[in-house]
Design a protein around this motif. Sequence first.
Motif, short mmCIF file in Angstrom:
data_model
loop_
_atom_site.label_atom_id
_atom_site.label_comp_id
_atom_site.label_asym_id
_atom_site.label_seq_id
_atom_site.Cartn_x
_atom_site.Cartn_y
_atom_site.Cartn_z
N TRP A 30 -0.13 5.73 -7.18
CA TRP A 30 -1.05 4.80 -6.51
C TRP A 30 -0.67 4.55 -5.06
O TRP A 30 -1.13 3.63 -4.43
N GLU A 31 0.13 5.45 -4.58
CA GLU A 31 0.61 5.31 -3.21
C GLU A 31 -0.52 5.20 -2.19
O GLU A 31 -0.46 4.44 -1.23
N ASP A 32 -1.57 5.95 -2.43
CA ASP A 32 -2.62 6.00 -1.41
C ASP A 32 -3.69 4.94 -1.60
O ASP A 32 -4.78 5.07 -1.09
N VAL A 33 -3.38 3.91 -2.34
CA VAL A 33 -4.35 2.83 -2.51
C VAL A 33 -4.60 2.15 -1.16
O VAL A 33 -3.65 1.84 -0.48
N LEU B 127 -1.98 -1.92 -10.03
CA LEU B 127 -0.58 -1.74 -10.43
C LEU B 127 -0.48 -1.33 -11.89
O LEU B 127 -1.16 -1.89 -12.75
N TYR C 103 4.96 0.87 -15.13
CA TYR C 103 5.75 1.36 -14.01
C TYR C 103 6.54 0.21 -13.39
O TYR C 103 7.70 0.36 -13.05
N VAL C 104 5.88 -0.94 -13.28
CA VAL C 104 6.56 -2.11 -12.73
C VAL C 104 7.76 -2.45 -13.59
O VAL C 104 8.86 -2.73 -13.09
N ALA D 34 17.40 5.17 -10.29
CA ALA D 34 16.17 4.40 -10.08
C ALA D 34 15.02 5.33 -9.71
O ALA D 34 15.20 6.23 -8.91
N PRO D 35 13.85 5.10 -10.30
CA PRO D 35 12.71 5.91 -9.89
C PRO D 35 12.35 5.59 -8.44
O PRO D 35 12.44 4.45 -8.01
N VAL E 173 10.52 -0.21 -12.81
CA VAL E 173 11.19 -0.56 -11.56
C VAL E 173 12.14 -1.72 -11.79
O VAL E 173 13.30 -1.70 -11.36
N GLY F 245 0.80 -1.22 0.00
CA GLY F 245 0.00 0.00 0.00
C GLY F 245 0.83 1.27 0.00
O GLY F 245 0.39 2.30 -0.48
N ARG F 246 2.04 1.19 0.53
CA ARG F 246 2.82 2.41 0.67
C ARG F 246 3.92 2.54 -0.36
O ARG F 246 4.69 3.50 -0.33
N GLY F 247 4.04 1.58 -1.25
CA GLY F 247 5.09 1.66 -2.24
C GLY F 247 5.58 0.27 -2.58
O GLY F 247 5.00 -0.72 -2.16
N ARG G 39 11.53 -3.41 -2.76
CA ARG G 39 12.42 -4.09 -3.69
C ARG G 39 13.23 -5.10 -2.89
O ARG G 39 14.23 -4.78 -2.28
N PRO H 167 10.02 4.64 -5.85
CA PRO H 167 8.71 4.02 -5.95
C PRO H 167 7.65 4.71 -5.09
O PRO H 167 6.50 4.80 -5.48
N SER H 168 8.08 5.23 -3.96
CA SER H 168 7.06 5.74 -3.05
C SER H 168 6.43 7.03 -3.56
O SER H 168 5.41 7.47 -3.06
#
Lengths: 331, 348, 347
Positions: free
Chosen positions: B345-348, B313, B317-318, B337-338, B321, A18-20, A23, B340-341
């Motif tokens: 869609w962080e607030d899903v 997802l 984007y995946v 690297a991008p 990553v 949910g937060r990211g 990896r 991710p946070s």
Amino acid sequence: MEEPTLRMRKLKVIFPSGRGIIRAVEGVDIDIEKGECVALVGESGCGKSVTSRSIMKLIDSPPALTRVDELYFGGKDIKDFSESEMRKVRGKEMAMIFQDAMEALNPVITCGKQIAEIFLRHHDMDKKEARRETVKALELVGVPEPASRAKNYPHELSGGMRQRVLLAMAFACMPKLILADEPTTSLDVTIQAQVLNELRNLQKSHDVSLLLVTHDLSVVSNLADKVYVMYSGKIVEKASLRQLFEKPHHPYSIGLLNSVPKLSDEESGFEQIPGTVPHPMRKPEGCYFHPRCNHATEKCKKEMPPLSAINDESEVRCWHPRNMEREEAMT
Amino acid sequence: MKKRQDALHIRIKRQMKRRIQGLVYFIKRLWAHPKGKIGLSVVTFLVLVALFAPIIAPFDPYDITERAEKGLSPRLQHPLGTTINTGQDIFSMLVYGTRVSLVVGITSGLSIAMVGAILGVTSGYIGGFVDNLIMRAVDVLLVIPSLPLVIVLTNVLGRDYWIIILIFVFLGWGGLARTIRSLVLVIKNSNYVRAAELAGASRWRIMIKHILPGTSHLLIMSTALSTAGIMVAEAGLSFLGLGDPTAISWGRMLAQAQEGGALLFGAWWWIIAPGIGIFLAVFSFMRIGIVLEEILNPKMQASAGIFKIFKSLDSSYVEKVFDSMDEEDRQKTGAVAPQPSAHSWEDV
Amino acid sequence: MNKDPIITLENITVDFPVKGGIPFLPKKRLQAVSDVSFSVFPGETFGIVGESGCGKSTLANTMLGIVKPSVGEVTFKGKKLFDLSRKEFKSIRRDMQMIFQDPYSSLNPRFTVFQVIAEPMIISKSATEEEMVERVGELLELVGLSKDDMHRHPSDFSGGQQQRIAIARSIILNPDFLVCDEPVAALDVSVHAQILNLLQDIQERMDITYVLISHNLAMVKNICDRIVVMYLGKVMESGRSEHIFDHAKHPYTHALLSAVLDTNVEEERELVVLKGDIPSPIDPPKGCRFYQRCPYAMQGCRTIPVPQVEIDSGHHVACHYVNGFPEGDKPEDYDKRIEQAHEEANV
């Protein structure tokens, strides 16, 4: 040249949450030759367990997303194997020893039956034969009075014995590769020595390849031929055991080696690695180890170093590999 | 002295603020869940109906002076018609019935949680003789057939609603106390309780500060579920004629309909209306209970959330990553690297 | 060492009744600790080493007054711990604290870091709110965290940081005596050193006496002044740390030393791998507890109680093999004993 038991290229595993994105593993290559013992060393959260489970394809999706460029096992390409195909490989050609025997064994079935089940599943045997083979397997791993132990339930056995039952299950079908995930961590020191001894003898005498996953470098010293040191999802150093223990190149490996307390140490006080492992969602830019590294430069903060060969026996992921004897490296 | 009082004041204020924030957060979580949204809105609706019953109801439901015609079918003036034998307005009765159902349900639910918590924590933490006493009492309560007991008790003690609530609490705390006790046994052996003991904490402090908060999720959940259960039980009792004869409740409406021959005259609305009331109330509290279980149990939460995350997802984007992990590419382009946070869609 | 000891244990025996068994017959008793005596002196670090089931945790609980010994006396700062009234006991307990193995379970997850650390102070009601905030801030910085971490929750921190918080809590009332029960066993290898160094730092700064419980001899070596090695509730060998490491006498100590795996591949060490399992501590033999797994044991070892013999100043060993077998003793079959040990440990 003989085919390697395992050849894996660029294993990547991520866990969306949910937060990211976590990896967990970022492009790990592992080669295991026949009869070789390879150790995968790292701290908790470095992705070592995920790596070993991914080799057996035991990582479910969801929660994980896995990519691998190449995965050859015993000459077969198992990259695209389905679950049912993998089930035939697991146990017969590839086996796993877990850390917690109490969790890995079914508490309501006797140990003997659990071992016999493996024989029944993978070989054309009747129950009688399977039972005989079970007793043989238990004897092999140094269980005294195997016939009567086979009738015991897991909770009736001591920790060391339970771990031996797991060894017996792993070696039951004489697989090509055994993955041992922290096989002795939950045991007492003297029992740990026994089980490690047993494991080494079995591995050498049956010419089985072994991938030993552990956080404890001292376990590795008696067992492994080759060591991969993992940090935050990447291999940071790959070297033969001798090379790593005598001439570690990566500052993290040096720190790990020094933080194991040794009987031979004279001075009091402990060598320490400052800081903590980065959170798998908030990894630093550049080299993942640079915030904890004493030798970090501007370059380290910006670019991730590649895994490059230093000599025949070792590869290091570092812009400024330490190249000195261990004694000097400590200071 | 004044300074110390001020400090105390500030502390209490801060605590209150934290409590309120916690409650708001909690309701937000409930609201964010689709099932929770339904439950929460229905409960709010019922509470409003109960609060404003005199305004909403067009007639006095207790009025049996036959001002209205008996046995009317639904019409504008009487949306649900009137009763066959007394000529009361059924819609008004339905509205007022909400009051009884909610008051009995919620009061009993809360009281059961309170009694269960106190006795469960005491029994688990103090142990020994006290534990034995309480647990044997629970054993007895759990094996006694409750319906005959209720019939006897209502006959002896009277049928006032407060007495009925007392009876429900008396019969209902046992199961909860037992679950709480087993949880307390786990918490009691945890190291933080031992550390508090070593710091010189009294038993009282440990129970209030360390153990009781550890059982809160169970308490909240059980309150919602037992409220639902008790509303059904109350309806059942009233239907059997064991409820308070002076109050109007949905169960008693059903009983009245039966007596008055609603089936005989085909007045189905008379039966359906209280049925729907009971269903809505029980359903919404059940829903809330189930959702609470999901929210408060982290394991269930994780498994429920992960599929949602997977659906949302973004595959490109995946890929990005994954690609960012290759060092060869990165050296070529010098790309970093991008993070991710930072993605949407962080607030899903 | 001419100072008075801070804590003295005299002939401590702790046993628990075993559940179950045949009714009416006397219950079997599990002897967790049996006839252990030692003193700890102010300012030193005292190590208790042994495997699981050797009674080291029970011993720690006895020292802290949590478990009452069946026989024996614990004297803390000249006062008999188990003769004190409740009130006296409470006040004396402020001087002793404990650090647990698993930091996560020792911090209440619902508390903030401030609440966790300040709890002993809140209970003792010895300070105002501002004083507490100030003190907690100081301690957080002392253990290597930042003042601003005060309002976060323990679950926001890594294992090593959680252990730092636990350490801060244990020293907030300035105790004289701190029991560390495997303080790093649950942590990552690379933070072991950080925590141990921190503990040593605090000891120097605050002049605290430590009792360090561990299963790892190598870890204990660098910190401890004196060490006891325990096996199945009995002290096998005790002495200053250089005695234990350079002149170890007891066969069990030897086995423990060689079981400490080393990262030194250069020198081939002689490995003594003990056979057999740790037998159960229920109804233990009268003689040596280690007798079943000992490679040198004779028949007498089973029945004849082993005295603690001082072989060097302060260096005690309890072993017939080291101190001379009783006359006319006969050797016994090793494998048979091992089998017996297995028998006892399993089922």
